[in-house]
Each structure stands twice: as structure tokens, then as C-alpha cells.
Scaffold this motif. Sequence first.
Motif, PDB file in Angstrom:
ATOM      1  N   ALA A 144     -57.898 -67.804  52.800  1.00 53.27           N
ATOM      2  CA  ALA A 144     -58.610 -67.335  53.992  1.00 53.27           C
ATOM      3  C   ALA A 144     -59.364 -68.497  54.629  1.00 53.27           C
ATOM      4  CB  ALA A 144     -59.557 -66.200  53.617  1.00 53.27           C
ATOM      5  N   GLU A 145     -59.938 -69.361  53.815  1.00 56.94           N
ATOM      6  CA  GLU A 145     -60.720 -70.490  54.348  1.00 56.94           C
ATOM      7  C   GLU A 145     -59.864 -71.401  55.220  1.00 56.94           C
ATOM      8  OE1 GLU A 145     -60.800 -69.385  51.176  1.00 56.94           O
ATOM      9  OE2 GLU A 145     -62.822 -68.537  51.276  1.00 56.94           O
ATOM     10  N   GLU A 146     -58.633 -71.720  54.755  1.00 57.22           N
ATOM     11  CA  GLU A 146     -57.740 -72.551  55.554  1.00 57.22           C
ATOM     12  C   GLU A 146     -57.403 -71.853  56.872  1.00 57.22           C
ATOM     13  OE1 GLU A 146     -53.124 -72.868  55.804  1.00 57.22           O
ATOM     14  OE2 GLU A 146     -53.761 -73.949  53.994  1.00 57.22           O
ATOM     15  N   THR A 147     -57.103 -70.575  56.803  1.00 57.71           N
ATOM     16  CA  THR A 147     -56.710 -69.818  57.989  1.00 57.71           C
ATOM     17  C   THR A 147     -57.857 -69.740  58.988  1.00 57.71           C
ATOM     18  OG1 THR A 147     -55.227 -68.542  56.569  1.00 57.71           O
ATOM     19  CG2 THR A 147     -55.665 -67.654  58.767  1.00 57.71           C
ATOM     20  N   ILE A 148     -59.055 -69.530  58.507  1.00 58.75           N
ATOM     21  CA  ILE A 148     -60.236 -69.484  59.383  1.00 58.75           C
ATOM     22  C   ILE A 148     -60.454 -70.840  60.031  1.00 58.75           C
ATOM     23  CG2 ILE A 148     -62.750 -69.200  59.406  1.00 58.75           C
ATOM     24  CD1 ILE A 148     -62.277 -67.097  57.083  1.00 58.75           C
TER      25      ILE A 148
END
Length: 182
Positions: A144-148
Motif C-alpha cells: 500500500a505504501e508504494e501505491t500511495i
Amino acid sequence: MARQYEGLEFADVHRDVLHLFPGGASRILDVGAGSGRDAAALARAGHRVVAAEPTDELRALGERLHASPHIEWVADALPDLPALPSTSDFDLILLSAVWMHLDEHERRSAMKRLAVLLAPGGHIVLTLRHGPVPSGRRMFDVSAEETIADANAAGLRLVHRGFRQDVLGRPELRWSSLGFTC
């Protein structure tokens, strides 16, 4: 696989993000539409849906199962979605069980392309799969962190982050849901 997805109810699959879906008739892009379960539910709710599906067999199945004048089926794929106009105004862009099929470079490029297709105030809703990759499948573990971070770099901001068990009951899988707006 299509039989499993068709057996799931749209509202059950998307219950944690339904608050991000437009209430009135809107333009929606369903990327990786598969057999069309989501596109059909959105069309029944009064939306005009572009269902982008790169796999010929799934697209043909979707057109047969969910024939509707409110669904436009297109042979198209991320990261570039070349069959779509260079810009557009989609009120919602839905990517359900799609993002894990793109590698890191493709995800960054795709996020930029999606941001260009989104109408002001619209939402991008996507799911991230967490769990073992089946043998022979092209899938990547995506955080999720990469996508955000990719969304922020594309000018989008996070408005929803959720986490849930697999709706098909597979204990080894979990899903994140993310919602973005411009």
C-alpha cells in the motif's frame, strides 16, 4: 476463475469502498473488467461504463453475460490504455484485483495514466492482493505504501485505506483497498 468471480455479489466485494462510488449517473472506467460482474452492477445502477479487458476470452464472456447499452467493452490494458482517449473525465476508475499483475515500472506509469483519465473530484479505487503467488502466474507483491507514493507523485491524494480477508474464503490471502482523488 470467471465462475468464482461471477458468483460473488458486487456489494460484498466492494462494501468498504462503496462510499467512494458516485451516487448519480456517471462515467466509470472498469480496468481489467474480466467477465464483467462489476461493470454490469454499475450499469444497472445507471452509470455508463467503459469495461477495459485485455483478455479476449474474458471480454467475450463479459459481453455475452452482461450485454448492456450502458457498457462499452474495449480491448485495452495497463499501463498505457492506448485504446482510450489521451484524456478523459471518468468519475470513477475501478481496478479490482488488477494492480498485482503490473511490475513496479508499469505501476508507476499506469498511475500517471489513470490520473490523466480521472475527472476533477473523481475517485480511483483499487485493490492490492497480499499472499502467495500461484505457480505460473504473473503477479507481484505490491505494498500500500508504494501505491500511495506513486499516486501522490501522479497528483492524487489518499482518501481511503482498508484491509480485509479474501471474499472467496482463501485463508492465505488478504486484500488492501485504496481510494484516491485528485
